[in-house]
Write an enzyme that holds these catalytic residues in place. Structure first.
Site, PDB file in Angstrom:
ATOM      1  NE  ARG A 104      72.686  49.804  61.980  1.00  0.00           N
ATOM      2  CZ  ARG A 104      72.903  49.702  63.298  1.00  0.00           C
ATOM      3  NH1 ARG A 104      74.149  49.721  63.768  1.00  0.00           N
ATOM      4  NH2 ARG A 104      71.914  49.584  64.142  1.00  0.00           N
ATOM      5  CG  HIS A 131      67.678  52.563  65.305  1.00  0.00           C
ATOM      6  ND1 HIS A 131      67.459  51.377  64.623  1.00  0.00           N
ATOM      7  CD2 HIS A 131      68.667  52.302  66.208  1.00  0.00           C
ATOM      8  CE1 HIS A 131      68.278  50.451  65.103  1.00  0.00           C
ATOM      9  NE2 HIS A 131      69.024  50.984  66.052  1.00  0.00           N
ATOM     10  CD  GLN A 134      67.249  50.450  70.192  1.00  0.00           C
ATOM     11  OE1 GLN A 134      68.163  49.920  69.581  1.00  0.00           O
ATOM     12  NE2 GLN A 134      66.867  50.043  71.391  1.00  0.00           N
ATOM     13  CG  ASP A 220      71.704  57.248  70.849  1.00  0.00           C
ATOM     14  OD1 ASP A 220      72.604  56.450  71.155  1.00  0.00           O
ATOM     15  OD2 ASP A 220      71.271  57.369  69.687  1.00  0.00           O
ATOM     16  CB  CYS A 260      69.401  52.536  71.390  1.00  0.00           C
ATOM     17  SG  CYS A 260      70.665  53.724  70.922  1.00  0.00           S
ATOM     18  NE  ARG A 288      66.758  46.444  67.664  1.00  0.00           N
ATOM     19  CZ  ARG A 288      67.865  46.953  67.107  1.00  0.00           C
ATOM     20  NH1 ARG A 288      68.702  47.650  67.837  1.00  0.00           N
ATOM     21  NH2 ARG A 288      68.115  46.817  65.811  1.00  0.00           N
TER      22      ARG A 288
HETATM   23  N1  NVA Z   1      72.298  57.256  67.296  1.00  0.00           N
HETATM   24  C1  NVA Z   1      73.233  56.141  67.233  1.00  0.00           C
HETATM   25  C2  NVA Z   1      72.510  54.864  67.483  1.00  0.00           C
HETATM   26  C3  NVA Z   1      73.360  53.623  67.435  1.00  0.00           C
HETATM   27  C4  NVA Z   1      72.570  52.366  67.621  1.00  0.00           C
HETATM   28  C5  NVA Z   1      73.928  56.137  65.881  1.00  0.00           C
HETATM   29  O1  NVA Z   1      73.241  56.388  64.871  1.00  0.00           O
HETATM   30  O2  NVA Z   1      75.128  55.904  65.837  1.00  0.00           O
HETATM   31  N1   CP Z   2      71.113  49.689  69.270  1.00  0.00           N
HETATM   32  C1   CP Z   2      71.687  49.242  68.154  1.00  0.00           C
HETATM   33  O1   CP Z   2      71.146  49.343  67.047  1.00  0.00           O
HETATM   34  O2   CP Z   2      72.910  48.659  68.335  1.00  0.00           O
HETATM   35  P1   CP Z   2      73.959  48.211  67.222  1.00  0.00           P
HETATM   36  O3   CP Z   2      74.533  49.465  66.605  1.00  0.00           O
HETATM   37  O4   CP Z   2      74.977  47.417  67.963  1.00  0.00           O
HETATM   38  O5   CP Z   2      73.256  47.406  66.178  1.00  0.00           O
END
Ligand code: NVA
Ligand code: CP
Length: 306
Positions: A104, A131, A134, A220, A260, A288
């Site tokens: 990540r 992502h 997801q 989101d 998500c 997930r």
């Molecule tokens: N779009 C959000 C998703 C978090 C799971 C982010 O990138 O922070």
């Molecule tokens: N939806 C998702 O990826 O959640 P986290 O940021 O908690 O991993």
């Protein structure tokens, strides 16, 4: 030998996703029945987090353990990654000590450089651009609830972020439509979304028009991780892009709501929607775990059919 990675949704074919969904069904059923399934004994997953996480960490770590393997958590703060070790060097070393890596991070380019230097498969656990894990869970959840997603309409309300881009890629793979509505200045960037150009999405100035008749309404956070400096401005710009009960009323009668997570009630979604009867966010989050177990099995063992 080419190594199979999952760096963006379009890295897999529809046939591969169909295999993953069938395996997800089997693996989930076994898990619910407390049946031991340990195909990954002695395999090690390394998880590298340069951003925060609850679901992604938990689902990969628990998933790997449930498959009989081990998971190791590294973050930027406590590893040499945060002290400027080149990503290429980190990939060389980490992939000699493990069987699978989940990353990540910020720019997609970082995970691509990591994968290019890795001896083992690499999974995208979220980048600024995509992502894919997801959307794997989201589409599995849709199919589980409603059957095929082909030909259906998904309304994306809000920011054209990593999750939105991945929905757009998935629409090309599964042949469904996405109605996108973003505030002016936050529209989809075609190049960044990495689309083949199959015309599976349409943009709407008014979010109500995007939601009208949709089979699934999803959104989101207004400010994704890494964009915190823009938060104040985004709060104003996105104020009219909240998924609320009126918006759900114009969608199809049996429309589902997905997010998500984490969610901000009163910002991108009204509490009445996320906590209401059309919301499937808890199944979505749980899935997930199951889809990623199928993904890890596939990347490490290929097409298993037992
Ligand atoms: N779009 C959000 C998703 C978090 C799971 C982010 O990138 O922070
Ligand atoms: N939806 C998702 O990826 O959640 P986290 O940021 O908690 O991993």
């Amino acid at each position: 030998m080419t190594i199979k990675h999952f760096l963006q949704f379009r890295d897999f074919t529809r046939a591969e996703f169909e295999h993953l969904f069938e395996r997800t069904r089997v693996i989930k059923q076994r898990f619910k029945a407390y049946q031991t399934y340990h195909p990954l004994v002695d395999r090690t997953l390394v998880m590298i987090f340069e951003k925060s996480s609850t679901r992604t960490r938990l689902s990969f770590e628990a998933g790997m353990q449930q498959l009989g393997g081990n998971a190791i958590y590294l973050n930027t703060r406590d590893s040499q990654l945060g002290r400027g070790e080149p990503v290429e060097d980190a990939a060389q070393v980490i992939s000699r000590m493990s069987d699978l890596v989940m990353v990540r991070t910020f720019e997609q380019e970082i995970i691509e450089r990591f994968a290019a230097n890795s001896r083992v498969p690499v999974i995208n656990g979220l980048t600024n651009e995509y992502h894919p894990c997801q959307i794997l869970a989201d589409i599995y959840t849709y199919i589980e609830q409603r059957g095929t997603i082909q030909g259906k309409t998904v309304a994306w309300i809000g920011d054209s972020n990593n999750v939105c881009n991945t929905w757009l890629q998935a629409a090309e793979v599964f042949d469904f439509n996405v109605h996108v509505s973003t505030p002016p200045g936050y529209e989809v960037e075609h190049e960044r979304a990495g689309l083949f150009g199959a015309n599976n999405y349409e943009e709407f100035a008014d979010p109500m028009d995007a939601a009208r008749g949709a089979d699934l309404v999803t959104t989101d956070v207004w400010t994704s991780m890494g964009f915190e400096a823009e938060n104040e401005e985004r709060m104003k710009d996105f104020a009219d892009w909240q998924v609320d009960a009126d918006m759900m009323r114009v969608a199809a009668k049996d429309a589902l709501f997905m997010h998500c997570l984490p969610a901000h009630r009163g910002e991108e979604v009204a509490a009445a929607v996320i906590d209401g009867p059309q919301s499937v966010v808890w199944d979505e989050a749980e899935n997930r775990l199951h889809v990623q177990k199928a993904l890890m099995e596939y990347l490490l063992l290929g097409k298993v059919d037992n």
